[in-house]
Design a protein around this motif. Structure first.
Motif, PDB file in Angstrom:
ATOM      1  N   MET A   1      -8.867   0.796  21.593  1.00 49.37           N
ATOM      2  CA  MET A   1      -8.752   0.253  20.159  1.00 49.37           C
ATOM      3  C   MET A   1      -7.778   0.032  19.752  1.00 49.37           C
ATOM      4  O   MET A   1      -7.037   0.381  20.120  1.00 49.37           O
ATOM      5  CB  MET A   1      -9.655   1.635  19.380  1.00 49.37           C
ATOM      6  CG  MET A   1      -9.629   1.933  17.942  1.00 49.37           C
ATOM      7  SD  MET A   1     -10.253   3.224  16.822  1.00 49.37           S
ATOM      8  CE  MET A   1      -9.407   2.301  15.159  1.00 49.37           C
TER       9      MET A   1
ATOM     10  N   ASP B   1      -5.433  -1.698  16.768  1.00 47.31           N
ATOM     11  CA  ASP B   1      -4.527  -0.493  15.904  1.00 47.31           C
ATOM     12  C   ASP B   1      -5.918  -0.010  14.213  1.00 47.31           C
ATOM     13  O   ASP B   1      -6.283  -1.527  13.536  1.00 47.31           O
ATOM     14  CB  ASP B   1      -3.540  -1.252  14.837  1.00 47.31           C
ATOM     15  CG  ASP B   1      -2.184  -1.212  15.752  1.00 47.31           C
ATOM     16  OD1 ASP B   1      -2.387  -0.434  16.908  1.00 47.31           O
ATOM     17  OD2 ASP B   1      -1.106  -1.984  16.107  1.00 47.31           O
ATOM     18  N   PRO B   2      -5.743   1.031  13.575  1.00 51.44           N
ATOM     19  CA  PRO B   2      -6.337   1.376  12.853  1.00 51.44           C
ATOM     20  C   PRO B   2      -6.135   0.523  11.106  1.00 51.44           C
ATOM     21  O   PRO B   2      -5.380   0.199  12.084  1.00 51.44           O
ATOM     22  CB  PRO B   2      -6.457   2.174  12.269  1.00 51.44           C
ATOM     23  CG  PRO B   2      -4.904   2.714  13.051  1.00 51.44           C
ATOM     24  CD  PRO B   2      -4.760   1.936  14.553  1.00 51.44           C
ATOM     25  N   THR B   3      -7.346   0.274  10.485  1.00 47.19           N
ATOM     26  CA  THR B   3      -6.869  -1.185  10.064  1.00 47.19           C
ATOM     27  C   THR B   3      -7.220  -0.326   8.481  1.00 47.19           C
ATOM     28  O   THR B   3      -8.310   0.727   7.805  1.00 47.19           O
ATOM     29  CB  THR B   3      -7.422  -2.512   9.446  1.00 47.19           C
ATOM     30  OG1 THR B   3      -6.987  -2.795  10.767  1.00 47.19           O
ATOM     31  CG2 THR B   3      -7.028  -3.010   7.903  1.00 47.19           C
TER      32      THR B   3
ATOM     33  N   VAL C   1       0.253   0.702  11.428  1.00 48.99           N
ATOM     34  CA  VAL C   1      -0.935   0.709  10.933  1.00 48.99           C
ATOM     35  C   VAL C   1      -1.055  -0.719  10.396  1.00 48.99           C
ATOM     36  O   VAL C   1      -0.517  -1.472   9.223  1.00 48.99           O
ATOM     37  CB  VAL C   1      -1.507   1.569  10.048  1.00 48.99           C
ATOM     38  CG1 VAL C   1      -2.292   1.670   9.060  1.00 48.99           C
ATOM     39  CG2 VAL C   1      -1.279   3.281  10.399  1.00 48.99           C
TER      40      VAL C   1
ATOM     41  N   TYR D   1     -15.552  -1.768   6.111  1.00 48.40           N
ATOM     42  CA  TYR D   1     -16.285  -1.181   6.837  1.00 48.40           C
ATOM     43  C   TYR D   1     -17.471  -0.788   7.741  1.00 48.40           C
ATOM     44  O   TYR D   1     -17.050  -1.118   8.871  1.00 48.40           O
ATOM     45  CB  TYR D   1     -16.947   0.783   5.412  1.00 48.40           C
ATOM     46  CG  TYR D   1     -16.721   1.940   6.130  1.00 48.40           C
ATOM     47  CD1 TYR D   1     -16.358   3.121   6.989  1.00 48.40           C
ATOM     48  CD2 TYR D   1     -18.102   1.991   6.332  1.00 48.40           C
ATOM     49  CE1 TYR D   1     -16.810   3.747   8.511  1.00 48.40           C
ATOM     50  CE2 TYR D   1     -19.197   2.787   8.051  1.00 48.40           C
ATOM     51  CZ  TYR D   1     -18.250   3.510   8.347  1.00 48.40           C
ATOM     52  OH  TYR D   1     -18.239   5.258   8.601  1.00 48.40           O
TER      53      TYR D   1
ATOM     54  N   ARG E   1     -13.797  -3.435  10.132  1.00 47.17           N
ATOM     55  CA  ARG E   1     -12.695  -3.929   9.300  1.00 47.17           C
ATOM     56  C   ARG E   1     -11.912  -2.142   8.799  1.00 47.17           C
ATOM     57  O   ARG E   1     -10.598  -3.272   8.302  1.00 47.17           O
ATOM     58  CB  ARG E   1     -11.829  -5.288   8.678  1.00 47.17           C
ATOM     59  CG  ARG E   1     -13.086  -6.113   9.801  1.00 47.17           C
ATOM     60  CD  ARG E   1     -13.432  -7.287   9.083  1.00 47.17           C
ATOM     61  NE  ARG E   1     -12.035  -7.958   9.188  1.00 47.17           N
ATOM     62  CZ  ARG E   1     -12.281  -8.928   7.449  1.00 47.17           C
ATOM     63  NH1 ARG E   1     -13.624  -9.352   7.064  1.00 47.17           N
ATOM     64  NH2 ARG E   1     -11.154  -9.811   7.841  1.00 47.17           N
ATOM     65  N   CYS E   2     -12.262  -1.769   8.132  1.00 45.35           N
ATOM     66  CA  CYS E   2     -11.757  -0.349   7.650  1.00 45.35           C
ATOM     67  C   CYS E   2     -11.287   0.845   8.351  1.00 45.35           C
ATOM     68  O   CYS E   2     -13.195   1.301   8.764  1.00 45.35           O
ATOM     69  CB  CYS E   2     -12.322  -0.483   6.173  1.00 45.35           C
ATOM     70  SG  CYS E   2     -11.580   0.905   5.013  1.00 45.35           S
ATOM     71  N   GLN E   3     -10.344   1.985   8.951  1.00 39.70           N
ATOM     72  CA  GLN E   3     -10.799   2.667   8.623  1.00 39.70           C
ATOM     73  C   GLN E   3     -10.231   4.061   7.823  1.00 39.70           C
ATOM     74  O   GLN E   3     -10.069   5.328   8.040  1.00 39.70           O
ATOM     75  CB  GLN E   3      -9.846   3.199   9.994  1.00 39.70           C
ATOM     76  CG  GLN E   3     -10.455   2.032  11.379  1.00 39.70           C
ATOM     77  CD  GLN E   3     -10.729   1.526  11.802  1.00 39.70           C
ATOM     78  OE1 GLN E   3      -9.662   0.057  11.570  1.00 39.70           O
ATOM     79  NE2 GLN E   3     -11.834   0.432  11.868  1.00 39.70           N
TER      80      GLN E   3
ATOM     81  N   VAL F   1      -5.529   8.131   9.608  1.00 44.46           N
ATOM     82  CA  VAL F   1      -6.003   7.246  10.391  1.00 44.46           C
ATOM     83  C   VAL F   1      -5.275   6.787  12.169  1.00 44.46           C
ATOM     84  O   VAL F   1      -6.426   6.344  12.850  1.00 44.46           O
ATOM     85  CB  VAL F   1      -5.742   5.415   9.750  1.00 44.46           C
ATOM     86  CG1 VAL F   1      -6.575   6.005   8.630  1.00 44.46           C
ATOM     87  CG2 VAL F   1      -4.738   4.835  10.368  1.00 44.46           C
ATOM     88  N   THR F   2      -4.594   7.799  12.433  1.00 43.25           N
ATOM     89  CA  THR F   2      -3.891   7.783  13.792  1.00 43.25           C
ATOM     90  C   THR F   2      -4.408   8.881  14.427  1.00 43.25           C
ATOM     91  O   THR F   2      -3.975   8.988  15.630  1.00 43.25           O
ATOM     92  CB  THR F   2      -2.719   7.590  14.129  1.00 43.25           C
ATOM     93  OG1 THR F   2      -1.877   7.862  12.999  1.00 43.25           O
ATOM     94  CG2 THR F   2      -2.582   5.645  13.262  1.00 43.25           C
TER      95      THR F   2
END
Length: 406
Positions: free
Chosen positions: A1, A3-5, A31, A91, A95-97, A175-176
């Motif tokens: 996956m 990087d979370p956004t 992030v 989301y 594109r939205c975590q 988010v991580t």
């Protein structure tokens, strides 16, 4: 996956510097960010990824007309609605975590509306100057986390830098973090509880757990009832054990814990089986003793703790509550049963208890009997609501409905 956004929602005409700082702090944690501008007046003080015109267009708003009006209240309401559309779209697109925001009352109103558009479990953190007092509108029926800004969100200084850095670190951690490992999913039951019905709900929860169901318990504090109804409306719930309907008394009489207008209606509207009772309808909730409105001073008041004062409902009020409950259940499109605890509706509505009032209870029970529509099963048991026999009878009926529906 990848990087979370984290989506940053801010009025960049006034908070551009602060949002640039939040963005940079998140990037230090590895992030990615999407900066959404929801300002309407002056030019943005930092460059957004999604500009205010795109946001306004998503909400069907004429940005030029909105800006020309220079009506702050109207602008906040309009951009809050539009921001919710944008954030939900991000989301849904993956594109939205998580969502992070900072600001005063205006930016808080806008950003938390966007946060409320996301499912429970998606990280949502609001650093706010109004993170105390009545925050119900900001949290809604979801899991928005509020963090006090301490100082105003007005520039980066020795205090705000620490607070905003902590907020960025908290969001980065959320988010991580590794995904939550959940056990095999079981059918979910929503149950309503109050301190004075805890014993009943505990008995019911343990019984349902033993029969293969997972029970989500909601504290009937207004926001708790709203959260329960919101989750029912989101198709998560297989059945409802609405044992504690006390929020309706606060709604009717003016207590501090009313739920929204949909209380006790969503399960029936969505076709979800429900078993309902009259838990804690002997009381209306207020804060500390000195906050009780003067007109209620002659009433039967009970200091539950230093922060909570309870007021006994009258026969007239209970009769109206019985009619309200009957009316709310009338439109149910799924099986529904109402259980009357003839031995009292709470732990303090017992002989010798401070809210023991057979006349008031009788008015409630009579109104239910006289007004309950034919689609609702009525069960009357000679128990207090907290007696194990009463809770187990409600469980048996709910399981009967669920098994017939499967």
């Amino acid at each position: 996956m990848s990087d979370p956004t984290v989506v940053l929602v801010g009025t960049l005409d006034t908070k551009g510097d602060e949002y640039a700082y939040l963005r940079d702090r998140l990037r230090l944690h590895g992030v990615s960010t999407l900066l959404v501008d929801v300002g309407t007046l002056e030019p943005p003080r930092t460059q957004p990824d999604i500009d205010r015109r795109e946001v306004a267009a998503a909400g069907g708003i004429d940005l030029d007309e909105l800006a020309a009006a220079r009506d702050r209240g109207r602008a906040v309401s309009a951009m809050a609605t539009a921001a919710a559309v944008v954030v939900r779209r991000l989301y849904d697109e993956g594109r939205c975590q998580g969502v992070l925001a900072a600001g005063g009352s205006g930016n808080t109103a806008i950003a938390t509306r966007a946060m409320q558009a996301l499912p429970v479990g998606v990280p949502k953190l609001m650093v706010s100057t109004v993170a105390a007092g009545n925050t119900r509108d900001y949290i809604g029926a979801g899991d928005v986390a509020l963090m006090a800004s301490v100082t105003d969100v007005a520039g980066i200084n020795s205090i705000s830098a620490r607070i905003l850095a902590n907020a960025a670190a908290a969001m980065a951690g959320m988010v991580t973090a590794p995904p939550v490992e959940l056990p095999e999913r079981r059918p979910l039951i929503a149950a309503s509880m109050f301190g004075v019905t805890t014993q009943a709900v505990t008995t019911a929860r343990e019984a349902l757990d033993g029969r293969g169901y997972e029970v989500l318990v909601f504290h009937a504090t207004g926001t708790g009832g709203d959260a329960m109804e919101g989750l029912i409306d989101s198709d998560f719930i297989a059945g409802v054990l609405d044992l504690t309907t006390t929020e309706l008394a606060d709604q009717l009489i003016g207590g501090v814990l009313p739920a929204g207008p949909d209380r006790l209606e969503v399960a029936g509207r969505e076709g979800i089986p429900a078993v309902v009772s009259l838990g804690a309808l002997d009381m209306v909730n207020f804060g500390a003793r000195d906050t009780v409105p003067p007109e209620f001073e002659p009433r039967n008041l009970y200091v539950h703790n230093p922060s909570v004062t309870l007021m006994r409902t009258t026969p007239e009020e209970n009769a109206e509550l019985g009619r309200i409950i009957a009316s709310k259940l009338a439109g149910a499109s799924a099986p529904v049963a109402l259980f009357i605890p003839l031995g009292g509706v709470s732990a303090i509505d017992i002989e010798g208890g401070p809210f023991f009032d057979p006349e008031a209870d009788q008015a409630l029970f009579d109104a239910v009997r006289e007004n309950l529509p034919e689609n609702v099963e009525l069960h009357e048991l000679a128990h207090n609501i907290n007696d194990p026999e009463f809770a187990l009878a409600m469980v048996d009926k709910l399981v009967e409905y669920l098994e017939a529906d499967s």
